[in-house]
Write a protein that holds these residues in place. Structure first.
Motif, PDB file in Angstrom:
ATOM      1  N   GLY A   1       0.985  -1.234  -0.068  1.00 16.24           N
ATOM      2  CA  GLY A   1      -0.036  -0.031  -0.136  1.00 16.24           C
ATOM      3  C   GLY A   1       0.757   1.242  -0.122  1.00 16.24           C
ATOM      4  N   GLY A   2       1.845   1.064   0.908  1.00 12.80           N
ATOM      5  CA  GLY A   2       2.932   2.336   0.732  1.00 12.80           C
ATOM      6  C   GLY A   2       3.537   2.651  -0.418  1.00 12.80           C
ATOM      7  N   VAL A   3       3.913   1.555  -1.419  1.00 11.34           N
ATOM      8  CA  VAL A   3       4.715   1.593  -2.477  1.00 11.34           C
ATOM      9  C   VAL A   3       3.581   2.106  -3.602  1.00 11.34           C
ATOM     10  CG1 VAL A   3       5.680   0.440  -4.566  1.00 11.34           C
ATOM     11  CG2 VAL A   3       6.321  -0.107  -2.193  1.00 11.34           C
ATOM     12  N   ILE A   4       2.603   1.647  -3.521  1.00  6.10           N
ATOM     13  CA  ILE A   4       1.365   2.133  -4.483  1.00  6.10           C
ATOM     14  C   ILE A   4       0.912   3.458  -4.292  1.00  6.10           C
ATOM     15  CG2 ILE A   4      -1.102   1.758  -5.427  1.00  6.10           C
ATOM     16  CD1 ILE A   4      -0.510  -0.971  -4.656  1.00  6.10           C
ATOM     17  N   MET A   5       0.870   3.858  -3.085  1.00  5.33           N
ATOM     18  CA  MET A   5       0.418   5.252  -2.925  1.00  5.33           C
ATOM     19  C   MET A   5       1.889   6.330  -3.068  1.00  5.33           C
ATOM     20  SD  MET A   5      -1.784   4.974   0.826  1.00  5.33           S
ATOM     21  CE  MET A   5      -2.125   6.679   0.622  1.00  5.33           C
ATOM     22  N   MET A   6       2.885   5.952  -3.126  1.00  8.26           N
ATOM     23  CA  MET A   6       3.939   6.774  -3.403  1.00  8.26           C
ATOM     24  C   MET A   6       3.999   7.148  -4.645  1.00  8.26           C
ATOM     25  SD  MET A   6       6.775   8.089  -2.082  1.00  8.26           S
ATOM     26  CE  MET A   6       7.108   6.902  -0.625  1.00  8.26           C
ATOM     27  N   PHE A   7       3.097   6.055  -5.777  1.00 10.89           N
ATOM     28  CA  PHE A   7       3.326   6.594  -7.141  1.00 10.89           C
ATOM     29  C   PHE A   7       2.369   6.997  -7.785  1.00 10.89           C
ATOM     30  CE2 PHE A   7       6.894   3.607  -6.645  1.00 10.89           C
ATOM     31  CZ  PHE A   7       7.887   4.060  -7.208  1.00 10.89           C
ATOM     32  N   PHE A   8       0.966   6.893  -7.134  1.00 11.74           N
ATOM     33  CA  PHE A   8      -0.401   6.886  -7.606  1.00 11.74           C
ATOM     34  C   PHE A   8      -1.216   7.715  -6.510  1.00 11.74           C
ATOM     35  CE2 PHE A   8       1.424   2.817  -9.440  1.00 11.74           C
ATOM     36  CZ  PHE A   8       1.187   3.052 -10.620  1.00 11.74           C
ATOM     37  N   SER A   9      -0.760   8.097  -5.646  1.00 10.95           N
ATOM     38  CA  SER A   9      -1.975   8.956  -4.673  1.00 10.95           C
ATOM     39  C   SER A   9      -1.408  10.207  -4.486  1.00 10.95           C
ATOM     40  CB  SER A   9      -2.043   8.303  -3.417  1.00 10.95           C
ATOM     41  OG  SER A   9      -0.993   8.298  -2.453  1.00 10.95           O
ATOM     42  N   PRO A  10      -2.041  11.106  -3.957  1.00 12.47           N
ATOM     43  CA  PRO A  10      -1.642  12.687  -3.703  1.00 12.47           C
ATOM     44  C   PRO A  10      -0.686  12.475  -2.496  1.00 12.47           C
ATOM     45  CG  PRO A  10      -4.133  12.623  -3.804  1.00 12.47           C
ATOM     46  CD  PRO A  10      -3.646  11.045  -3.711  1.00 12.47           C
ATOM     47  N   PHE A  11       0.203  13.522  -2.536  1.00  4.31           N
ATOM     48  CA  PHE A  11       1.365  13.346  -1.787  1.00  4.31           C
ATOM     49  C   PHE A  11       1.296  13.496  -0.356  1.00  4.31           C
ATOM     50  CE2 PHE A  11       4.231  15.135  -5.486  1.00  4.31           C
ATOM     51  CZ  PHE A  11       4.532  13.845  -6.004  1.00  4.31           C
ATOM     52  N   SER A  12       0.128  14.288   0.044  1.00  6.12           N
ATOM     53  CA  SER A  12      -0.264  14.320   1.328  1.00  6.12           C
ATOM     54  C   SER A  12      -0.809  13.125   2.024  1.00  6.12           C
ATOM     55  CB  SER A  12      -1.343  15.564   1.455  1.00  6.12           C
ATOM     56  OG  SER A  12      -2.362  15.518   0.824  1.00  6.12           O
ATOM     57  N   LEU A  13      -1.476  12.471   1.048  1.00  2.93           N
ATOM     58  CA  LEU A  13      -2.188  11.097   1.703  1.00  2.93           C
ATOM     59  C   LEU A  13      -1.169  10.112   1.791  1.00  2.93           C
ATOM     60  CD1 LEU A  13      -4.738   9.678   2.226  1.00  2.93           C
ATOM     61  CD2 LEU A  13      -5.069   8.860  -0.196  1.00  2.93           C
ATOM     62  N   THR A  14       0.026  10.216   0.946  1.00  6.22           N
ATOM     63  CA  THR A  14       0.983   9.178   0.970  1.00  6.22           C
ATOM     64  C   THR A  14       1.774   9.356   2.356  1.00  6.22           C
ATOM     65  OG1 THR A  14       1.049   8.833  -1.354  1.00  6.22           O
ATOM     66  CG2 THR A  14       3.071   8.360   0.106  1.00  6.22           C
ATOM     67  N   ALA A  15       2.213  10.735   2.614  1.00  5.31           N
ATOM     68  CA  ALA A  15       2.532  11.129   3.597  1.00  5.31           C
ATOM     69  C   ALA A  15       1.951  10.710   5.161  1.00  5.31           C
ATOM     70  CB  ALA A  15       3.119  12.723   3.794  1.00  5.31           C
ATOM     71  N   PHE A  16       0.581  10.843   5.021  1.00  5.04           N
ATOM     72  CA  PHE A  16      -0.220  10.657   6.171  1.00  5.04           C
ATOM     73  C   PHE A  16      -0.289   9.007   6.259  1.00  5.04           C
ATOM     74  CE2 PHE A  16      -4.411   9.713   8.069  1.00  5.04           C
ATOM     75  CZ  PHE A  16      -4.385  10.417   9.348  1.00  5.04           C
TER      76      PHE A  16
END
Length: 203
Positions: A161-176
């Motif tokens: 989930g962290g890897v996918i969010m790093m590339f495909f989600s908003p930056f603020s959501l990934t940091a959270f």
């Protein structure tokens, strides 16, 4: 180590967001590198020393520079953070089998990098979080070894989930997401990430 050096360069170039992203990527890569090292016949004394140096450079020095060194208080806290990371690496490598003594540096770094991104580099909040991470790193409490890719399926899902969010989600959501992940390990190490969880699930 390379990403840590890039993070240091970004901090000196007054680009804290870029420096923070380098640390978050390093946090994710650290898990993969650890898994590869355990499964491939590449272990050596030199490799272990280089690993400690890479951890110190990336999760110690580069993370401390997120605090900034403009004022004497920030500079002093950054020095204390580096010393705490050094203490953690030199004197508290392991505890009981399958555990660490003191909070592993990558998790402390992840907290600082995520906080920096979410607060846009607010120095007061970063200083408070860094002080807390220093206490956790020099503490003698036990933390389970986080062999995520060699453990239960749900831990692998958390990592992916962290890897996918790093590339495909908003930056603020990934940091959270990374912040919640790290805080869950820090405050609930045995309840969520320990071997006891695996035994309860098997029962």
């Amino acid at each position: 180590m390379v990403l840590g050096l890039f993070s240091i360069f970004c901090s000196f170039s007054r680009k804290p967001q870029c420096a923070s992203w380098m640390l978050l990527i390093s946090f994710l890569l650290d898990t993969i590198i650890g898994t590869m090292t355990r499964h491939l016949p590449v272990c050596s004394k030199l490799g272990a020393e280089l690993n400690d140096f890479a951890v110190f450079t990336t999760f110690g020095l580069a993370s401390a520079l997120l605090l900034g060194v403009d004022g004497p208080l920030n500079g002093f806290l950054a020095i204390i953070y580096v010393l705490a990371a050094s203490f953690r690496l030199c004197f508290c490598p392991t505890g009981a089998p399958a555990s660490y003594k003191g909070l592993p540096c990558p998790y402390a770094s992840c907290v600082l990098a995520s906080t920096s991104l979410l607060t846009k580099g607010n120095t007061f909040i970063l200083s408070c979080m860094a002080s807390l991470m220093i206490l956790f790193m020099i503490d003698q409490s036990s933390y389970p070894q986080d062999e995520i890719l060699e453990s239960e399926s749900w831990k692998k899902v958390v990592y992916m989930g962290g890897v996918i969010m790093m590339f495909f989600s908003p930056f603020s959501l990934t940091a959270f997401y990374c912040l919640l992940w790290s805080l869950s390990y820090i405050f609930f190490p045995d309840a969520l990430w320990g071997k006891a969880v695996c035994l309860r699930l098997q029962r």
